[in-house]
Scaffold this active site. Structure first.
Site, PDB file in Angstrom:
ATOM      1  N   ARG A 160       0.781  -1.279   0.001  1.00  0.00           N
ATOM      2  CA  ARG A 160      -0.167  -0.168  -0.047  1.00  0.00           C
ATOM      3  C   ARG A 160       0.887   1.333  -0.130  1.00  0.00           C
ATOM      4  O   ARG A 160       0.711   2.338   0.636  1.00  0.00           O
ATOM      5  CB  ARG A 160      -0.996   0.084   1.206  1.00  0.00           C
ATOM      6  CG  ARG A 160      -2.069  -1.009   1.123  1.00  0.00           C
ATOM      7  CD  ARG A 160      -2.700  -0.807   0.135  1.00  0.00           C
ATOM      8  NE  ARG A 160      -4.196  -1.717   0.321  1.00  0.00           N
ATOM      9  CZ  ARG A 160      -4.239  -3.159  -0.001  1.00  0.00           C
ATOM     10  NH1 ARG A 160      -3.061  -3.654  -0.565  1.00  0.00           N
ATOM     11  NH2 ARG A 160      -5.088  -3.929   0.167  1.00  0.00           N
ATOM     12  N   SER A 235     -10.616  -0.286   2.748  1.00  0.00           N
ATOM     13  CA  SER A 235     -10.060  -0.561   3.926  1.00  0.00           C
ATOM     14  C   SER A 235      -9.263   0.988   4.324  1.00  0.00           C
ATOM     15  O   SER A 235      -8.771   1.630   3.872  1.00  0.00           O
ATOM     16  CB  SER A 235      -8.723  -1.222   3.959  1.00  0.00           C
ATOM     17  OG  SER A 235      -8.959  -2.683   3.408  1.00  0.00           O
ATOM     18  N   GLU A 331      -4.913   3.882   6.002  1.00  0.00           N
ATOM     19  CA  GLU A 331      -4.644   3.718   4.603  1.00  0.00           C
ATOM     20  C   GLU A 331      -5.154   4.815   3.679  1.00  0.00           C
ATOM     21  O   GLU A 331      -4.744   5.027   2.679  1.00  0.00           O
ATOM     22  CB  GLU A 331      -5.269   2.247   3.929  1.00  0.00           C
ATOM     23  CG  GLU A 331      -4.777   1.793   2.577  1.00  0.00           C
ATOM     24  CD  GLU A 331      -5.759   0.901   2.180  1.00  0.00           C
ATOM     25  OE1 GLU A 331      -6.559   1.483   1.168  1.00  0.00           O
ATOM     26  OE2 GLU A 331      -5.653  -0.341   2.311  1.00  0.00           O
TER      27      GLU A 331
HETATM   28  N1  EPU Z   1     -10.928 -10.188  10.005  1.00  0.00           N
HETATM   29  C1  EPU Z   1     -11.910 -10.080  11.025  1.00  0.00           C
HETATM   30  N2  EPU Z   1     -12.762  -9.265  11.209  1.00  0.00           N
HETATM   31  C2  EPU Z   1     -12.942  -8.315  10.098  1.00  0.00           C
HETATM   32  C3  EPU Z   1     -12.196  -8.447   9.038  1.00  0.00           C
HETATM   33  C4  EPU Z   1     -11.307  -9.358   8.917  1.00  0.00           C
HETATM   34  O1  EPU Z   1     -11.694 -10.905  12.128  1.00  0.00           O
HETATM   35  O2  EPU Z   1     -14.051  -7.553  10.290  1.00  0.00           O
HETATM   36  C5  EPU Z   1     -10.090 -11.113   9.872  1.00  0.00           C
HETATM   37  C6  EPU Z   1     -10.377 -12.256   8.892  1.00  0.00           C
HETATM   38  O3  EPU Z   1     -11.109 -13.401   9.746  1.00  0.00           O
HETATM   39  C7  EPU Z   1      -9.220 -12.916   8.410  1.00  0.00           C
HETATM   40  C8  EPU Z   1      -8.252 -11.631   8.483  1.00  0.00           C
HETATM   41  O4  EPU Z   1      -8.783 -10.749   9.462  1.00  0.00           O
HETATM   42  O5  EPU Z   1      -8.535 -13.816   9.334  1.00  0.00           O
HETATM   43  C9  EPU Z   1      -7.921 -10.862   7.141  1.00  0.00           C
HETATM   44  O6  EPU Z   1      -9.303 -10.707   6.572  1.00  0.00           O
HETATM   45  P1  EPU Z   1      -9.514 -10.521   4.623  1.00  0.00           P
HETATM   46  O7  EPU Z   1      -8.861 -11.797   4.316  1.00  0.00           O
HETATM   47  O8  EPU Z   1     -10.764 -10.086   4.583  1.00  0.00           O
HETATM   48  O9  EPU Z   1      -8.458  -9.323   4.600  1.00  0.00           O
HETATM   49  P2  EPU Z   1      -8.076  -7.834   5.094  1.00  0.00           P
HETATM   50  O10 EPU Z   1      -6.575  -8.188   5.878  1.00  0.00           O
HETATM   51  O11 EPU Z   1      -9.074  -7.619   6.137  1.00  0.00           O
HETATM   52  C10 EPU Z   1      -7.052  -6.982   3.074  1.00  0.00           C
HETATM   53  C11 EPU Z   1      -6.829  -5.797   2.235  1.00  0.00           C
HETATM   54  C12 EPU Z   1      -8.262  -5.693   1.358  1.00  0.00           C
HETATM   55  C13 EPU Z   1      -8.091  -6.745   0.451  1.00  0.00           C
HETATM   56  C14 EPU Z   1      -8.116  -8.171   1.200  1.00  0.00           C
HETATM   57  C15 EPU Z   1      -8.088  -9.135   0.428  1.00  0.00           C
HETATM   58  C16 EPU Z   1      -5.766  -4.191   3.664  1.00  0.00           C
HETATM   59  C17 EPU Z   1      -5.425  -3.153   4.513  1.00  0.00           C
HETATM   60  N3  EPU Z   1      -6.682  -4.562   3.229  1.00  0.00           N
HETATM   61  O12 EPU Z   1      -8.010  -6.952   3.916  1.00  0.00           O
HETATM   62  O13 EPU Z   1      -8.023  -4.399   0.707  1.00  0.00           O
HETATM   63  O14 EPU Z   1      -9.109  -6.769  -0.257  1.00  0.00           O
HETATM   64  O15 EPU Z   1      -7.025  -8.290   2.128  1.00  0.00           O
HETATM   65  O16 EPU Z   1      -6.705  -9.342  -0.145  1.00  0.00           O
HETATM   66  O17 EPU Z   1      -4.393  -4.916   3.364  1.00  0.00           O
HETATM   67  C18 EPU Z   1      -8.422  -2.162   0.423  1.00  0.00           C
HETATM   68  O18 EPU Z   1      -7.260  -1.666   0.306  1.00  0.00           O
HETATM   69  O19 EPU Z   1      -9.330  -1.263   0.439  1.00  0.00           O
HETATM   70  C19 EPU Z   1      -8.933  -3.542   0.555  1.00  0.00           C
HETATM   71  C20 EPU Z   1     -10.330  -3.711   0.604  1.00  0.00           C
END
Ligand code: EPU
Length: 335
Positions: A160, A235, A331
């Site tokens: 990012r 995010s 972000e």
């Molecule tokens: N999780 C929770 N609660 C929540 C959300 C997530 O416990 O409300 C846990 C999930 O269970 C999982 C972990 O967090 O174990 C990761 O969740 P997820 O795979 O949904 O991805 P993320 O880390 O929440 C990141 C990116 C997203 C991208 C997804 C998929 C960042 C800041 N965000 O989200 O990017 O779509 O991975 O690769 O790196 C964006 O940048 O706007 C964005 C949506």
């Protein structure tokens, strides 16, 4: 060409209604250069407006980059290079590549925003980042008004982040991006757990790039609000990276904390999990709140100000610091 007193409500995906004293939408490089000549450096550049939180009326000239065009530059039997103008919509371009069976961007389906802003924060999702298929970009140097070309290395891409968000912040306007995509032997990235499950549910055994895109779209639609229906900026926070020692101490107290090794010394922890564990998921505060399916996303239910959302983000940051001792960085760019 320059309009006075324009509402930016429809130019940012949070749907925040602030006023731009002066506004211009540029459709050609000539227009862009002529506007830049008469308004040196007092600018706010908006692409898709999908990664900003506007907290006040804008006194500078707002430039909406509306350059259009997609051009195939080079094609051999393995790969195709495509140059895309900054004002093209990201997801529409991804669909364009999939219609032509070009591989590389399928995991990045449905990310809001435009081509020109995608490199600034090296957009990424489901194990793929923009930098993986990025060849170069063209950008106007705001001091010299010359177009400069930045290679993948020049951009210093990180999670990012890029040179355009750090060292050269506010010094360039990206006008076009060139990608290299595969014509055959596409390298599918389906290891991300949710994709594998989704493909299984779709009954797909040998997925194509189009199937991966469909799976990503289904996952995103189930978790992330559509900014056309509910104001948001994806995010709001980055996933924090902590030292291995910090992680080990925390995991004694929070044994269920999800984590991903970034290096031998560092661990990434999902901010969404931290925010959910702190009790914010699905909480509403009048006209804004934390999304019920993804705690990383702050939402505007209608009529919230940038200040309202900023105040909530600060409350989340201080709560996370108190509970976990972790500093959450935004972000989204706060303006
Ligand atoms: N999780 C929770 N609660 C929540 C959300 C997530 O416990 O409300 C846990 C999930 O269970 C999982 C972990 O967090 O174990 C990761 O969740 P997820 O795979 O949904 O991805 P993320 O880390 O929440 C990141 C990116 C997203 C991208 C997804 C998929 C960042 C800041 N965000 O989200 O990017 O779509 O991975 O690769 O790196 C964006 O940048 O706007 C964005 C949506």
């Amino acid at each position: 060409m320059i309009k006075k007193n324009v509402s930016l409500k429809h130019y940012n995906t949070f749907g925040i209604d602030v006023n731009a004293k002066e506004f211009a939408s540029v459709k050609s490089l000539e227009d862009l250069k002529s506007i830049l000549k008469s308004n040196p450096l007092k600018l706010l550049v908006l692409g898709g407006g999908s990664n900003v939180l506007l907290t006040k009326n804008v006194e500078e000239l707002v430039l909406h980059i509306n350059l259009k065009g997609i051009e195939i530059c080079e094609k051999n039997n393995k790969t195709t290079q495509i140059k895309v103008a900054a004002g093209e919509n990201w997801h529409d371009f991804v669909m364009w590549t999939l219609d032509r069976n070009l591989g590389g961007l399928e995991n990045l389906s449905l990310i809001p925003g435009n081509i020109g802003t995608a490199p600034i924060q090296n957009i990424g999702a489901y194990g793929v980042e923009l930098k993986d298929s990025f060849i170069s970009c063209e950008a106007v140097n705001l001091k010299t008004l010359e177009i400069e070309i930045f290679s993948n290395d020049d951009c210093k891409f990180e999670y990012r982040n890029s040179i355009f968000k750090s060292e050269y912040k506010g010094q360039y306007i990206i006008t076009a991006v060139t990608f290299e995509l595969t014509n055959i032997n596409h390298k599918l990235k389906t290891a991300y757990g949710a994709i594998t499950n989704e493909l299984k549910q779709m009954g797909v055994l040998t997925p194509t790039i189009q199937d991966v895109s469909k799976a990503v779209i289904a996952i995103r639609q189930s978790k992330l609000p559509d900014p056309k229906k509910l104001g948001n900026s994806g995010s709001f926070f980055k996933n924090p990276v902590v030292s291995k020692e910090t992680f080990e101490t925390l995991s004694k107290q929070f044994p269920n904390m999800p984590n991903y090794a970034v290096s031998k010394m560092e661990v990434k922890i999902p901010a969404g999990w931290l925010i959910e564990t702190a009790g914010f998921k699905g909480k509403t505060f009048g006209n804004h709140g934390v999304h019920k399916h993804q705690a990383l996303v702050l939402v505007n239910y209608g009529g919230a100000s940038g200040h309202d959302i900023l105040a909530l983000s600060k409350l989340i940051q201080t709560t996370i610091k108190t509970i976990f001792g972790i500093v959450l960085e935004t972000e989204v760019i706060i303006l």
